[in-house]
Enzyme design. Sequence first.
Site, PDB file in Angstrom:
ATOM      1  N   ASP A  82     -59.353  65.721  -0.376  1.00 52.91           N
ATOM      2  CA  ASP A  82     -60.322  65.380  -0.732  1.00 52.91           C
ATOM      3  C   ASP A  82     -60.523  67.335  -1.530  1.00 52.91           C
ATOM      4  OD1 ASP A  82     -61.308  67.170   0.931  1.00 52.91           O
ATOM      5  OD2 ASP A  82     -63.274  65.645   1.719  1.00 52.91           O
ATOM      6  N   ASP A 130     -64.751  55.874  -0.185  1.00 54.91           N
ATOM      7  CA  ASP A 130     -64.470  56.322   1.211  1.00 54.91           C
ATOM      8  C   ASP A 130     -66.208  57.083   2.173  1.00 54.91           C
ATOM      9  OD1 ASP A 130     -64.783  59.773   1.953  1.00 54.91           O
ATOM     10  OD2 ASP A 130     -65.279  59.348  -0.648  1.00 54.91           O
ATOM     11  N   CYS A 139     -67.834  37.975  14.639  1.00 54.13           N
ATOM     12  CA  CYS A 139     -66.392  39.007  13.670  1.00 54.13           C
ATOM     13  C   CYS A 139     -64.925  38.763  14.933  1.00 54.13           C
ATOM     14  CB  CYS A 139     -66.730  40.405  14.363  1.00 54.13           C
ATOM     15  SG  CYS A 139     -65.598  41.352  14.069  1.00 54.13           S
ATOM     16  N   CYS A 184     -62.781  41.368  15.354  1.00 49.79           N
ATOM     17  CA  CYS A 184     -61.428  42.129  15.384  1.00 49.79           C
ATOM     18  C   CYS A 184     -61.163  42.229  17.561  1.00 49.79           C
ATOM     19  CB  CYS A 184     -62.653  43.157  15.605  1.00 49.79           C
ATOM     20  SG  CYS A 184     -63.680  43.999  16.458  1.00 49.79           S
ATOM     21  N   CYS A 226     -64.951  42.771  19.573  1.00 46.18           N
ATOM     22  CA  CYS A 226     -65.414  41.410  19.713  1.00 46.18           C
ATOM     23  C   CYS A 226     -64.975  40.817  20.436  1.00 46.18           C
ATOM     24  CB  CYS A 226     -66.479  41.287  18.421  1.00 46.18           C
ATOM     25  SG  CYS A 226     -67.596  41.977  17.493  1.00 46.18           S
ATOM     26  N   HIS A 233     -64.874  48.517  15.425  1.00 41.71           N
ATOM     27  CA  HIS A 233     -65.026  47.539  15.402  1.00 41.71           C
ATOM     28  C   HIS A 233     -66.182  47.661  14.110  1.00 41.71           C
ATOM     29  CE1 HIS A 233     -68.121  44.013  14.457  1.00 41.71           C
ATOM     30  NE2 HIS A 233     -68.967  45.056  14.277  1.00 41.71           N
TER      31      HIS A 233
END
Length: 378
Positions: free
Chosen positions: A93, A267, A305, A307, A310, A336
């Site tokens: 940015d 973002d 989930c 991931c 999880c 997560h």
Amino acid sequence: MAITYELIKTCKQTGARLGRVHTPHGSFDTPMFMPVGTLATVKTMSPEELEQMGAQIILSNTYHLWLRPGEDIVEEAGGLHSFMNWNGSILTDSGGFQVFSLSDLRQIEEEGVHFRNHISGEKLFLSPEKAMHIQNSLGADIMMAFDECPPYPAEYDYMKKSVERTSRWAERCLEGHKRPHDQGLFGIIQGGEYEELRRQSAQDLTSMDFPGYAVGGLSVGEPKDVMNRVLDFTTPLLPDKKPRYLMGVGSPDSLIDGALRGIDMFDCVLPTRIARNGTLMTSKGRLVVRNAKFARDFRPIDEDCDCHTCRNYSRAYIRHLVKANETFGFRLTTYHNLYFLLKLMRRVREAIREDRLGDFREEFFEQYGFNRPNAKNF
């Protein structure tokens, strides 16, 4: 040109775009959520973990890296990619938002902004030329023009002057950009909630032919319906063949609503920040794992989930770690939340490909609880 956009498909149901942005460090699919690595690191995550979860581009912060370690040190290391060992795309940015949000003592002039370092109190000055110099030294694939980010709400007359100044600063950014062959510079559309000023800002900046455009000045405290209304009249003003970036947005509902309105890139620090407070995004809505009711809950954070968190750890264990202020707990919750949003964007892209993003939105909002009275959002 350093940055190009490939439009793959438009959703027949909503007009949302499926695309791909090509950069010097690879390509990324859109719509895409970009994890925020403020100080050349996404808090508690390694670059390898980010790649593993499907992050294709991350954002770093010009203002903070300018203050520490300094853009000269990053440049000496070979640029941000080498410095932080990230091989994918990077966006930086302009530093403008931090100047306006972190410093109570600031003075805006035509040349730039005088303000105080939020860490040391030292007097500093940031101009369009200085923002370009810092970002050229950092070496990100995508740079952002230095703009004024007015507060919400702002009076029309103030906003008009701000938009005109942002347009003049954008011209100076283009002139000060020394690496157009390997770094793309995006312009930022401002104008608050005023359609006439958004139109003026878009006309000014699109005439300068930036390789991409951001919609700035949203997600700064305005209601969600105001943000969506502004996107409804702003996004159509932007070129079809260039990427569109909505700055600072990261809640699941806003990611879907933004994509539905033709936005390609997003973002936000939201998923990483709330993770450190023990708040998690799940397929059923918000879950605050610090709460006492999870002390003996040995289920995963989200049973839908897949991931790493999880698949391997329980709510009870993660609650224990977070309550004990253990860094590993924050790593698990951060992993997560980022995985959840990156997977959400994969599902959004799939829905666009299948011309059903409108249906997907309704299904997700119903499952997530956004349609319930007094639904808790982030």
